[in-house]
Design a protein around this motif. Structure first.
Motif, PDB file in Angstrom:
ATOM      1  N   UNK A 195       0.846  -1.186   0.000  1.00  0.00           N
ATOM      2  CA  UNK A 195       0.000   0.000   0.000  1.00  0.00           C
ATOM      3  C   UNK A 195       0.887   1.243   0.000  1.00  0.00           C
ATOM      4  N   UNK A 196       0.565   2.212  -0.843  1.00  0.00           N
ATOM      5  CA  UNK A 196       1.312   3.480  -0.845  1.00  0.00           C
ATOM      6  C   UNK A 196       0.334   4.641  -0.919  1.00  0.00           C
ATOM      7  N   UNK A 197       0.873   5.829  -0.582  1.00  0.00           N
ATOM      8  CA  UNK A 197       0.055   7.045  -0.578  1.00  0.00           C
ATOM      9  C   UNK A 197       0.571   8.001  -1.642  1.00  0.00           C
ATOM     10  N   UNK A 198      -0.325   8.452  -2.500  1.00  0.00           N
ATOM     11  CA  UNK A 198       0.009   9.449  -3.514  1.00  0.00           C
ATOM     12  C   UNK A 198      -1.299  10.058  -4.002  1.00  0.00           C
ATOM     13  N   UNK A 199      -1.241  11.271  -4.520  1.00  0.00           N
ATOM     14  CA  UNK A 199      -2.443  11.941  -5.044  1.00  0.00           C
ATOM     15  C   UNK A 199      -3.553  12.000  -3.988  1.00  0.00           C
ATOM     16  N   UNK A 200      -3.182  12.180  -2.719  1.00  0.00           N
ATOM     17  CA  UNK A 200      -4.146  12.239  -1.610  1.00  0.00           C
ATOM     18  C   UNK A 200      -4.997  10.966  -1.531  1.00  0.00           C
ATOM     19  N   UNK A 201      -4.417   9.851  -1.977  1.00  0.00           N
ATOM     20  CA  UNK A 201      -5.146   8.574  -2.028  1.00  0.00           C
ATOM     21  C   UNK A 201      -4.224   7.451  -1.562  1.00  0.00           C
ATOM     22  N   UNK A 202      -4.803   6.480  -0.861  1.00  0.00           N
ATOM     23  CA  UNK A 202      -4.057   5.262  -0.510  1.00  0.00           C
ATOM     24  C   UNK A 202      -4.352   4.216  -1.580  1.00  0.00           C
ATOM     25  N   UNK A 203      -3.296   3.715  -2.210  1.00  0.00           N
ATOM     26  CA  UNK A 203      -3.425   2.696  -3.256  1.00  0.00           C
ATOM     27  C   UNK A 203      -2.984   1.359  -2.668  1.00  0.00           C
TER      28      UNK A 203
END
Ligand code: FUB
Length: 334
Positions: A122-130
């Motif tokens: 899981x990573x965080x980018x674009x104000x979103x957790x993917x």
């Protein structure tokens, strides 16, 4: 990425039922969260369920989150695994189980028999957790792997499956996703099993590759469990090997270093000896100035496919090499 749309059912009675369910869930989760704080400075640090394949991430709220797969008791190999849980801490002692975030039945394209929710990331980018997870799309599980993507605005709840990454036809090896985001914000996606490790740049949307995958060169005896991180300008790729002992799997965690996120890599050695399980799977992360190695062992069950997640301190030498991790809490150490 393939997208899936769902029909929205709008009826007044359904809304009423939903409101009642939300209230019931809030009351229930309030009760549950009190029970789900685990104080554990000892390995395995999660003991109320079997967990494996820990991917540890530090997110912007300052907490360290661990995304793990879940071994089912009684096990049937790794077939029945389902229901990812997330754990978090702010002091490496008190661990919160945030509960289940995703199960096979919530994957629209997943195999109808369920199971096989293997090692996630899981990573965080674009104000979103993917949240990236490997899961087969058909009954013939080993020929139909895909890497699913679920997203949320929160690190440990409300994940919704968005589809899966288009990686081409290499479904045999499509397990163990890992995403590394470099200092310049460029994200890289890695996956691999069956002796091959591949990677590629991701587009900024985090759901599509920006280039065809390339195979990682320079690794020795790669099996699975890719993890990439960076320290002092040097890239590290860690992975499990094919090591065996007494005729059964006794995989170790190895590492290689490179000056580019996609290699080529220079093999450096083993940093985690066998843990009692056939497989090994880990992640390496810095938290509050200390580096840690996460991995799984068989200490609670005595069975290699009923695994439990562990963490120990990890130390680097001044030349960037990694010292062998001392596994605490092993049966022989007690
Ligand atoms: O837990 C299922 C699989 O076993 C993982 O995807 C592999 O890395 C190995 O740990």
């Amino acid at each position: 990425m393939r997208n899936f749309s769902f029909k929205k059912i709008k009826t007044v009675s359904l809304k009423k039922i939903t409101v009642l369910l939300v209230i019931a869930a809030a009351i229930f989760s309030g009760c549950k969260s009190k029970k789900l704080i685990v104080k554990s400075a000892e390995n395995p640090f999660i003991r109320h369920l079997y967990t494996a394949d820990p991917s540890a991430r530090v997110f912007k709220d300052g907490r360290l989150y661990v995304y793990a797969s879940h071994d089912v008791d009684p096990p049937r190999g790794c077939d029945l695994m389902d229901k990812y849980h997330v754990f978090s801490t702010d002091n490496m002692v008190n661990w919160k189980d945030h509960g289940e975030i995703l199960r096979a039945s919530q994957v629209p394209w997943g195999r109808k028999e369920g199971g096989f929710m293997w090692a996630p990331d899981c990573v965080y980018k674009n104000a979103t957790y993917y949240f990236y997870f490997p899961h087969p799309s058909g009954t013939e599980w080993n020929k139909t792997w895909k890497i699913g993507i679920a997203t949320s605005k929160k690190p440990a709840s409300d994940f919704v499956v968005q589809g899966y990454l288009e990686l081409g036809n290499d479904s045999y090896a499509m397990i163990d996703p890992c995403v590394f985001i470099d200092d310049d914000g460029q994200a890289y996606f890695y996956y691999g099993g069956g002796n091959r490790c591949a990677g590629a740049k991701l587009k900024n949307n985090m759901t599509e590759l920006a280039q065809p995958v390339v195979f990682m060169e320079g690794l020795k005896d790669f099996h699975e469990a890719t993890w990439v991180f960076k320290k002092d300008g040097l890239y590290y790729l860690t992975y499990a090997d094919n090591n065996k002992a007494n005729g059964k799997g006794a995989n170790r965690l190895n590492y290689a270093t490179g000056t580019s996120p996609l290699g080529p890599w220079t093999y450096r050695g083993v940093y985690l000896d066998p843990t009692g399980c056939d497989t090994s799977h880990g992640s390496v992360v810095e938290y509050k100035g200390q580096w840690y190695a996460f991995y799984h062992n068989d200490v609670l069950s005595g069975r290699g496919n009923l695994r439990s997640i562990c963490v120990d301190k990890l130390y680097f030498n001044s030349d960037g090499t990694i010292q062998k991790v001392i596994q605490t809490g092993m049966r022989s150490n007690k």
